[in-house]
Motif scaffolding. Structure first.
Motif, PDB file in Angstrom:
ATOM      1  N   PHE A   1      -9.152   5.136  -2.665  1.00  0.00           N
ATOM      2  CA  PHE A   1      -9.348   5.414  -1.244  1.00  0.00           C
ATOM      3  C   PHE A   1      -8.728   6.762  -0.905  1.00  0.00           C
ATOM      4  O   PHE A   1      -7.810   7.214  -1.571  1.00  0.00           O
ATOM      5  CB  PHE A   1      -8.696   4.307  -0.397  1.00  0.00           C
ATOM      6  N   ALA A   2      -9.228   7.359   0.166  1.00  0.00           N
ATOM      7  CA  ALA A   2      -8.700   8.636   0.632  1.00  0.00           C
ATOM      8  C   ALA A   2      -8.190   8.479   2.056  1.00  0.00           C
ATOM      9  O   ALA A   2      -8.569   7.546   2.781  1.00  0.00           O
ATOM     10  CB  ALA A   2      -9.792   9.705   0.578  1.00  0.00           C
TER      11      ALA A   2
ATOM     12  N   TRP B   1       0.829  -1.203   0.000  1.00  0.00           N
ATOM     13  CA  TRP B   1       0.000   0.000   0.000  1.00  0.00           C
ATOM     14  C   TRP B   1       0.862   1.250   0.000  1.00  0.00           C
ATOM     15  O   TRP B   1       1.827   1.347   0.731  1.00  0.00           O
ATOM     16  CB  TRP B   1      -0.894   0.004   1.247  1.00  0.00           C
ATOM     17  N   SER B   2       0.513   2.178  -0.799  1.00  0.00           N
ATOM     18  CA  SER B   2       1.183   3.473  -0.701  1.00  0.00           C
ATOM     19  C   SER B   2       0.163   4.573  -0.948  1.00  0.00           C
ATOM     20  O   SER B   2      -0.794   4.400  -1.691  1.00  0.00           O
ATOM     21  CB  SER B   2       2.319   3.570  -1.722  1.00  0.00           C
ATOM     22  N   TRP B   3       0.393   5.690  -0.302  1.00  0.00           N
ATOM     23  CA  TRP B   3      -0.479   6.845  -0.464  1.00  0.00           C
ATOM     24  C   TRP B   3       0.255   7.904  -1.263  1.00  0.00           C
ATOM     25  O   TRP B   3       1.437   8.135  -1.058  1.00  0.00           O
ATOM     26  CB  TRP B   3      -0.840   7.434   0.900  1.00  0.00           C
ATOM     27  N   ALA B   4      -0.452   8.543  -2.155  1.00  0.00           N
ATOM     28  CA  ALA B   4       0.103   9.687  -2.878  1.00  0.00           C
ATOM     29  C   ALA B   4      -0.547  10.948  -2.325  1.00  0.00           C
ATOM     30  O   ALA B   4      -1.729  10.945  -2.003  1.00  0.00           O
ATOM     31  CB  ALA B   4      -0.186   9.556  -4.370  1.00  0.00           C
ATOM     32  N   ASP B   5       0.247  12.003  -2.218  1.00  0.00           N
ATOM     33  CA  ASP B   5      -0.324  13.262  -1.750  1.00  0.00           C
ATOM     34  C   ASP B   5      -1.281  13.807  -2.785  1.00  0.00           C
ATOM     35  O   ASP B   5      -0.929  13.939  -3.956  1.00  0.00           O
ATOM     36  CB  ASP B   5       0.789  14.292  -1.499  1.00  0.00           C
TER      37      ASP B   5
ATOM     38  N   LYS C   1      -4.532  12.681   0.962  1.00  0.00           N
ATOM     39  CA  LYS C   1      -3.845  11.589   0.278  1.00  0.00           C
ATOM     40  C   LYS C   1      -4.856  10.729  -0.456  1.00  0.00           C
ATOM     41  O   LYS C   1      -6.015  10.660  -0.066  1.00  0.00           O
ATOM     42  CB  LYS C   1      -3.083  10.715   1.293  1.00  0.00           C
ATOM     43  N   ARG C   2      -4.361  10.077  -1.482  1.00  0.00           N
ATOM     44  CA  ARG C   2      -5.217   9.142  -2.200  1.00  0.00           C
ATOM     45  C   ARG C   2      -4.418   7.895  -2.536  1.00  0.00           C
ATOM     46  O   ARG C   2      -3.188   7.935  -2.610  1.00  0.00           O
ATOM     47  CB  ARG C   2      -5.779   9.763  -3.479  1.00  0.00           C
ATOM     48  N   SER C   3      -5.126   6.826  -2.749  1.00  0.00           N
ATOM     49  CA  SER C   3      -4.472   5.582  -3.115  1.00  0.00           C
ATOM     50  C   SER C   3      -5.399   4.768  -3.993  1.00  0.00           C
ATOM     51  O   SER C   3      -6.621   4.818  -3.828  1.00  0.00           O
ATOM     52  CB  SER C   3      -4.117   4.780  -1.855  1.00  0.00           C
TER      53      SER C   3
END
Lengths: 328, 328
Positions: free
Chosen positions: A181-182, A160-164, A172-174
Motif C-alpha cells: 500500500f502507498a 500497521w506501520s509506514w516506511a518512508d 510512504k509504503r507499507s
C-alpha cells in the motif's frame, strides 16, 4: 553459456531454483523466498480466490486465470459486488474485449446490455482510500482467517506501520497481509496499480464502477490511476493468458472485430468449485523475517550478476512472493 | 457507454484523438502532443533506426519491429557493434528465444555458436554511465544531424540540466534529444530501463555483452538493471509483435522447444533498405514548450476522468511521444 545470458533475470522470477552448476554465494530475492520456512508462508483462503476460465486456446489448451481478492477493509464494497456477480454466474459467456499494449487487458459484457444482478452496492469515491490508523480507542479482534487485528474506533490498525519511500506518487509504503500500500499522510493508504493488479472499470466520476467490468495491468505500473479507480485484487496465476493476447487495434485497444474477443467460460469464487478443482496458493508473510530479507535483497542486489546495487526498489518491483501449495 | 469505460486509458496512448462526442475541456497529455506544431517534432534519422522483420505470423501477416538507437555519446561502443552486426546481416536466420512475462523478450543466436563478425569492440563497464557535464573548457560542435552540441574537454554538455526527482533508483532526471536519463550526482547520467527499452544481454561481469544478444522490456521497468546492463535503444513501433508472444515455459522464459522460437528474417539499419521501405518516424522535441506541457499534464492529470492528480509521474510513465511521419 546460454543459461548465463541475462542471469539477472533469474531473480525477477519470484521463485527460481539456484543453478546447480553456479550456486550464488549471496542469495537472490527468489532464493531467499524459496528458502523461507513453511511457517512463513500463509495459505490463501479459497473464498478469496476468483477463478476465471477462458475458452481453450487455438491448440485446445485450457486457460485458467486465478485472481486473489484484496483483504478487508480495502475495496470491500466492490469486492462484495464481485462476489455477487460470480455467484450469479454473471460473467459466463462474456469476454475479454480489450487488450492495450503496456496498459491493461479488460473483460466484461461487450454488449453492455446484460442486466446486472440485483443488490449491487453503489460504492463512494471515498473508498478509493482507507483509514489505516485510528486516532481513538482500540479493541482487539481477529480476522476471518483467525489472525489478530487491532480495531480502532475510526478504522483499524493491525500493527500497521509506514516506511518512508518517496516516489512520484507517494511518500510512504507499507506491506500488510501479503499486499503493498502507498500513503502520503501515514494515516490513510491505498492499494497500488502494479503489474497484475485487478481494477474496476468505470464511467466518469462520480461513478466508481460496479465491478462487472474488470481489468488487469499488463505493463508499466499506471500509478496515476491510484486513488482514481478501485483496486480489488491481483492475478496470482495465469496472467500470461491475458498479457500475451493479441493487442486490440481499435481505440484504447478494444478489439474491433467481435470474433477477436476471447470468450470467458466461467468466473467463480473458488469455494464454488469442486474441492479437487480449487486452486491452492500461499504467500510469503509480509510480517515475516524472510520477507524483510527478501525486500532488502530486492533493494540491494548482491547476487553475482549485479555490479551496482540500486539501494532501493520501486514498490511495484517488490512483488509479494506467491506460490502454489504443493500437492501432498 | 462503452467508450467511456476506462477512458483514463486514452491518455496512456501517446497519440489519441479526442472523442468527437466528448471533447475534453482540459487537454490530456496525448492531446497536447497531437496539437504540438510541426516545428516541435524532430525527424529520426533512418541511420538511427534498426528494422527487425520477424517471420510472418500464423495468418501470414508481416511482423516488423522498429528500434531507435540511442544518440551519442550514450552506449556508443555497443551501438557500433550493433551496426556492424546488422551490416553483416548477422541476425538473419536467428530467432526470438525467450519471452518472460513482466520482464523481457530476447533475441539472438539460439545455438550460441554462430561466429561473430570481426572487429567488434569490447566495451568496458564504465560505459554504463556517461559524463553529462564537464568541468573544464567548452567548445561548440554540432551533432551528426546538425543540432548544436556543447562539448567539454571531459565530456559534453548540450545545455544539459537535471531536475530533481526522487525515486528508488535515482534523485534526478533529465530529458534530452528525445530520451530520458537518470542521475544521482548531476554529473553522470544513464539511460533507464523503461518499457520498450532495448538492452544488451551479457554474461557475468566484467563481460558487458557484444550487442549480438538483445532484449526489450515487456513489463514493469526493471530499473535495478540500470548501470548493470547497457541500454542501446527503444522499440518505437511494433512492440506488440514481441510483447504478445507466448511466454516461454523454460527457466527465465526461454522456449523449451526449438519449434516455439520466432524466426528473425532480417535486421537492418534502415538506410540499407530501399528508400520506399524505410520507416519514417519523428519524436516530440524534449526541448520544446509542447513537451514541457506534456510532462506537466502527465504529472497532474486534469482531464475529466481523473479525480486525484498524482502530482508527479514516474520517469517511465513519461514516454517521449513518437509518431510515424505522415506520407505526403
Amino acid at each position: 553459456m546460454k543459461h548465463l545470458f541475462m542471469v539477472a533475470v533469474a531473480a525477477a522470477s519470484l521463485i527460481l531454483p539456484a543453478s546447480a552448476e553456479e550456486p550464488a554465494p549471496i542469495p537472490s530475492p527468489g532464493e531467499i523466498a524459496a528458502a523461507a520456512p513453511a511457517s512463513d508462508w500463509v495459505a490463501i483462503a479459497p473464498s478469496d480466490l476468483l477463478v476465471m476460465d477462458l475458452a481453450p486456446d487455438a491448440r485446445g489448451k485450457p486457460r485458467r486465470v486465478v485472481i486473489q481478492l484484496m483483504p478487508a477493509p480495502f475495496s470491500q464494497g466492490w469486492i462484495g459486488n464481485i462476489r455477487k456477480l460470480a455467484a450469479a454466474h454473471w460473467w459466463d459467456g462474456t469476454s475479454v474485449n480489450r487488450v492495450q499494449d503496456n496498459y491493461v487487458a479488460q473483460w466484461g459484457d461487450a454488449t453492455e446490455k446484460k442486466p446486472l444482478p440485483k443488490g449491487l452496492a453503489t460504492v463512494p469515491e471515498g473508498d478509493y482510500v482507507t483509514q489505516t490508523r485510528g486516532t481513538g480507542g482500540q479493541k482487539r479482534s481477529v480476522t476471518s482467517d483467525g489472525r489478530p487485528l487491532v480495531m480502532n474506533w475510526s478504522g483499524w490498525s493491525p500493527g500497521w506501520s509506514w516506511a518512508d519511500q518517496v516516489d512520484a506518487y507517494s511518500t510512504k509504503r507499507s506491506f500488510f497481509r501479503g499486499w503493498s500500500f502507498a500513503s502520503t499522510d501515514g494515516k490513510t493508504g491505498w492499494p497500488v496499480h502494479c503489474y497484475g493488479m485487478v481494477g474496476v472499470g468505470r464511467n466518469m466520476s462520480p461513478d466508481t464502477g460496479s465491478g462487472a467490468e474488470l481489468y488487469t495491468v499488463i505493463g508499466h505500473a499506471p500509478r496515476h490511476l491510484d486513488r482514481n479507480i478501485a483496486v480489488v485484487g491481483r492475478v496470482i496465476n495465469g496472467i500470461e493468458h491475458l498479457s500475451s493476447l493479441p493487442r486490440g487495434t481499435g481505440a484504447l485497444g478494444f478489439y474491433e472485430d467481435a470474433g477477436e474477443r476471447v470468450a470467458i467460460t466461467s468466473i467463480r469464487v473458488a469455494t464454488e468449485l469442486p474441492t479437487a478443482d480449487q486452486p491452492r496458493f500461499e504467500y510469503l508473510s509480509t510480517e515475516s523475517d524472510s520477507f524483510a530479507r527478501y525486500v532488502d535483497a530486492r533493494q540491494n542486489r548482491r547476487d553475482p550478476f549485479f555490479i551496482t546495487p540500486a539501494g532501493g526498489a520501486d514498490i511495484c518491483n517488490i512483488p509479494v512472493p506467491v506460490r502454489p501449495v504443493a500437492v501432498k
